[in-house]
Design a protein around this motif. Structure first.
Motif, PDB file in Angstrom:
ATOM      1  N   GLU A 179     -33.023  27.339 -27.299  1.00 15.77           N
ATOM      2  CA  GLU A 179     -33.106  28.608 -26.579  1.00 15.77           C
ATOM      3  C   GLU A 179     -32.444  29.747 -27.328  1.00 15.77           C
ATOM      4  O   GLU A 179     -32.966  30.868 -27.370  1.00 15.77           O
ATOM      5  CB  GLU A 179     -32.465  28.448 -25.197  1.00 15.77           C
ATOM      6  CG  GLU A 179     -32.541  29.700 -24.339  1.00 15.77           C
ATOM      7  CD  GLU A 179     -31.927  29.521 -22.966  1.00 15.77           C
ATOM      8  OE1 GLU A 179     -31.794  30.519 -22.251  1.00 15.77           O
ATOM      9  OE2 GLU A 179     -31.579  28.372 -22.633  1.00 15.77           O
ATOM     10  N   ASP A 180     -31.282  29.487 -27.931  1.00 14.59           N
ATOM     11  CA  ASP A 180     -30.550  30.561 -28.599  1.00 14.59           C
ATOM     12  C   ASP A 180     -31.346  31.147 -29.764  1.00 14.59           C
ATOM     13  O   ASP A 180     -31.470  32.369 -29.903  1.00 14.59           O
ATOM     14  CB  ASP A 180     -29.189  30.056 -29.078  1.00 14.59           C
ATOM     15  CG  ASP A 180     -29.325  28.849 -30.027  1.00 14.59           C
ATOM     16  OD1 ASP A 180     -30.376  28.165 -29.977  1.00 14.59           O
ATOM     17  OD2 ASP A 180     -28.388  28.602 -30.824  1.00 14.59           O
ATOM     18  N   LEU A 181     -31.899  30.272 -30.602  1.00 15.51           N
ATOM     19  CA  LEU A 181     -32.640  30.745 -31.770  1.00 15.51           C
ATOM     20  C   LEU A 181     -33.978  31.356 -31.365  1.00 15.51           C
ATOM     21  O   LEU A 181     -34.429  32.343 -31.955  1.00 15.51           O
ATOM     22  CB  LEU A 181     -32.846  29.588 -32.746  1.00 15.51           C
ATOM     23  CG  LEU A 181     -33.316  29.942 -34.162  1.00 15.51           C
ATOM     24  CD1 LEU A 181     -32.424  31.014 -34.779  1.00 15.51           C
ATOM     25  CD2 LEU A 181     -33.352  28.699 -35.036  1.00 15.51           C
ATOM     26  N   VAL A 182     -34.602  30.788 -30.356  1.00 12.75           N
ATOM     27  CA  VAL A 182     -35.879  31.342 -29.878  1.00 12.75           C
ATOM     28  C   VAL A 182     -35.671  32.741 -29.301  1.00 12.75           C
ATOM     29  O   VAL A 182     -36.490  33.643 -29.518  1.00 12.75           O
ATOM     30  CB  VAL A 182     -36.518  30.405 -28.825  1.00 12.75           C
ATOM     31  CG1 VAL A 182     -37.688  31.106 -28.127  1.00 12.75           C
ATOM     32  CG2 VAL A 182     -37.015  29.129 -29.478  1.00 12.75           C
ATOM     33  N   THR A 183     -34.558  32.931 -28.581  1.00 15.23           N
ATOM     34  CA  THR A 183     -34.269  34.249 -28.000  1.00 15.23           C
ATOM     35  C   THR A 183     -34.133  35.307 -29.092  1.00 15.23           C
ATOM     36  O   THR A 183     -34.694  36.411 -28.992  1.00 15.23           O
ATOM     37  CB  THR A 183     -32.982  34.205 -27.168  1.00 15.23           C
ATOM     38  OG1 THR A 183     -33.151  33.267 -26.095  1.00 15.23           O
ATOM     39  CG2 THR A 183     -32.654  35.569 -26.590  1.00 15.23           C
ATOM     40  N   LEU A 184     -33.393  34.972 -30.152  1.00 15.16           N
ATOM     41  CA  LEU A 184     -33.254  35.898 -31.270  1.00 15.16           C
ATOM     42  C   LEU A 184     -34.597  36.145 -31.947  1.00 15.16           C
ATOM     43  O   LEU A 184     -34.950  37.287 -32.261  1.00 15.16           O
ATOM     44  CB  LEU A 184     -32.246  35.329 -32.281  1.00 15.16           C
ATOM     45  CG  LEU A 184     -32.052  36.142 -33.572  1.00 15.16           C
ATOM     46  CD1 LEU A 184     -31.515  37.531 -33.253  1.00 15.16           C
ATOM     47  CD2 LEU A 184     -31.131  35.397 -34.537  1.00 15.16           C
ATOM     48  N   TYR A 185     -35.321  35.075 -32.154  1.00 13.67           N
ATOM     49  CA  TYR A 185     -36.647  35.164 -32.798  1.00 13.67           C
ATOM     50  C   TYR A 185     -37.582  36.082 -32.007  1.00 13.67           C
ATOM     51  O   TYR A 185     -38.250  36.949 -32.570  1.00 13.67           O
ATOM     52  CB  TYR A 185     -37.226  33.757 -32.920  1.00 13.67           C
ATOM     53  CG  TYR A 185     -38.722  33.684 -33.058  1.00 13.67           C
ATOM     54  CD1 TYR A 185     -39.355  33.938 -34.267  1.00 13.67           C
ATOM     55  CD2 TYR A 185     -39.521  33.343 -31.959  1.00 13.67           C
ATOM     56  CE1 TYR A 185     -40.738  33.857 -34.383  1.00 13.67           C
ATOM     57  CE2 TYR A 185     -40.898  33.257 -32.067  1.00 13.67           C
ATOM     58  CZ  TYR A 185     -41.500  33.519 -33.276  1.00 13.67           C
ATOM     59  OH  TYR A 185     -42.859  33.434 -33.397  1.00 13.67           O
ATOM     60  N   GLU A 186     -37.625  35.899 -30.689  1.00 13.74           N
ATOM     61  CA  GLU A 186     -38.515  36.707 -29.853  1.00 13.74           C
ATOM     62  C   GLU A 186     -38.120  38.177 -29.883  1.00 13.74           C
ATOM     63  O   GLU A 186     -38.975  39.069 -29.897  1.00 13.74           O
ATOM     64  CB  GLU A 186     -38.502  36.192 -28.414  1.00 13.74           C
ATOM     65  CG  GLU A 186     -39.123  34.809 -28.219  1.00 13.74           C
ATOM     66  CD  GLU A 186     -40.643  34.817 -28.341  1.00 13.74           C
ATOM     67  OE1 GLU A 186     -41.223  35.866 -28.704  1.00 13.74           O
ATOM     68  OE2 GLU A 186     -41.252  33.769 -28.081  1.00 13.74           O
ATOM     69  N   LYS A 187     -36.816  38.435 -29.898  1.00  7.00           N
ATOM     70  CA  LYS A 187     -36.340  39.819 -29.940  1.00  7.00           C
ATOM     71  C   LYS A 187     -36.768  40.491 -31.243  1.00  7.00           C
ATOM     72  O   LYS A 187     -37.258  41.629 -31.242  1.00  7.00           O
ATOM     73  CB  LYS A 187     -34.827  39.836 -29.802  1.00  7.00           C
ATOM     74  CG  LYS A 187     -34.229  41.240 -29.801  1.00  7.00           C
ATOM     75  CD  LYS A 187     -32.716  41.187 -29.624  1.00  7.00           C
ATOM     76  CE  LYS A 187     -32.110  42.592 -29.642  1.00  7.00           C
ATOM     77  NZ  LYS A 187     -30.635  42.554 -29.490  1.00  7.00           N
ATOM     78  N   ILE A 188     -36.586  39.776 -32.369  1.00  4.86           N
ATOM     79  CA  ILE A 188     -36.978  40.342 -33.661  1.00  4.86           C
ATOM     80  C   ILE A 188     -38.495  40.491 -33.728  1.00  4.86           C
ATOM     81  O   ILE A 188     -39.017  41.497 -34.225  1.00  4.86           O
ATOM     82  CB  ILE A 188     -36.474  39.456 -34.812  1.00  4.86           C
ATOM     83  CG1 ILE A 188     -34.940  39.389 -34.797  1.00  4.86           C
ATOM     84  CG2 ILE A 188     -36.969  39.968 -36.149  1.00  4.86           C
ATOM     85  CD1 ILE A 188     -34.367  38.355 -35.742  1.00  4.86           C
ATOM     86  N   ARG A 189     -39.208  39.504 -33.235  1.00  4.41           N
ATOM     87  CA  ARG A 189     -40.670  39.526 -33.289  1.00  4.41           C
ATOM     88  C   ARG A 189     -41.232  40.732 -32.543  1.00  4.41           C
ATOM     89  O   ARG A 189     -42.205  41.362 -32.981  1.00  4.41           O
ATOM     90  CB  ARG A 189     -41.221  38.232 -32.685  1.00  4.41           C
ATOM     91  CG  ARG A 189     -42.645  37.914 -33.085  1.00  4.41           C
ATOM     92  CD  ARG A 189     -42.990  36.487 -32.681  1.00  4.41           C
ATOM     93  NE  ARG A 189     -43.478  36.427 -31.325  1.00  4.41           N
ATOM     94  CZ  ARG A 189     -44.755  36.609 -30.985  1.00  4.41           C
ATOM     95  NH1 ARG A 189     -45.656  36.868 -31.921  1.00  4.41           N
ATOM     96  NH2 ARG A 189     -45.135  36.545 -29.735  1.00  4.41           N
TER      97      ARG A 189
END
Length: 246
Positions: A179-189
């Motif tokens: 969840e932590d890495l996906v959250t960052l990924y989605e924000k950058i995306r």
């Protein structure tokens, strides 16, 4: 390889899935059939407007034809009655002379009315031709629109099937990434044109396609395996791979 590099590599799998899903969404919105359908539907609306005007004009002219025919028939009936009286020879010489004069006037009036009738009938024929031509054109357009709609629906169905197939493993990949890495990924995306993570290959960021300088390469080389790296240029998550050139 420990868990952290593995989930970062899986982040690249997630990016690949999302990139293809975005491409499918774009393809759905830009099917060639959609632009052609919009053009044909615009032409259909114009023809429909023309048909309303042409049919209204035809109705008006047909009423004129009916009136002209009625006017001619009234004169013919009156002339027939007068001719019958004249042929019977009943009445005084003055009456018969008056009837003869009326027949002459009626013949002249009938000729004028028949000219009017002919002109109106010619206009009615032209109006009928216009309506018929528009109706034929509208029919051809309807057939083309129907065929295009079928093609569009088939193309959309194909894209939907691919989207379902491509997106099927996404929940599993998301769970593996965390969840932590996906959250960052989605924000950058969301702020980087749909690309939140990129592979570092041959010292080049797969996001902005820029080659990293020696200082950045040294920093990445010395970074712990579990550190989430960011490209200094585009700020996307930078994932180390066996082809990174470190």
């Amino acid at each position: 390889m420990n868990a952290e590099p593995t989930r970062q590599l899986r982040l690249l799998d997630l990016q690949a899935i999302d990139t293809r899903l975005d491409q499918i969404v774009h393809a759905r919105a830009h099917l060639p059939q959609l632009a052609e359908l919009a053009d044909l539907e615009g032409k259909a609306r114009l023809i429909d407007d023309q048909l309303v005007r042409s049919r209204t004009e035809l109705d008006d002219v047909q009423r004129e034809v009916a009136k002209a025919e009625s006017d001619v028939q009234l004169v013919r009936d009156r002339a027939a009655r007068d001719q019958a009286r004249l042929d019977a020879g009943t009445g005084t010489a003055k009456d018969l002379q008056a009837i003869q004069h009326e027949l002459t006037s009626l013949a002249r009036r009938q000729s004028e009315l028949e000219d009017i009738e002919l002109e109106v009938m010619e206009r009615a024929e032209a109006a009928e031709s216009d309506v018929g031509e528009l109706e034929r054109g509208r029919g051809e357009l309807t057939a083309r629109i129907s065929a295009l709609e079928t093609d569009r629906d088939k193309a959309l169905a194909t894209l939907d099937e691919e989207a379902a197939r491509v997106g099927l493993p996404r929940p599993e990949v998301v769970a593996e990434v965390g969840e932590d890495l996906v959250t960052l990924y989605e924000k950058i995306r969301a702020s980087s044109g749909g690309t939140g993570a990129a592979a570092l290959r041959q010292r080049r960021c797969g996001g902005c396609q820029l080659e990293l300088n020696s200082t950045d390469i040294q920093r990445i080389r010395n970074a712990p395996e579990d550190e989430v790296l960011r490209c200094e240029e585009c700020r996307r998550i930078l994932v180390r791979t066996p082809e990174s050139g470190l």
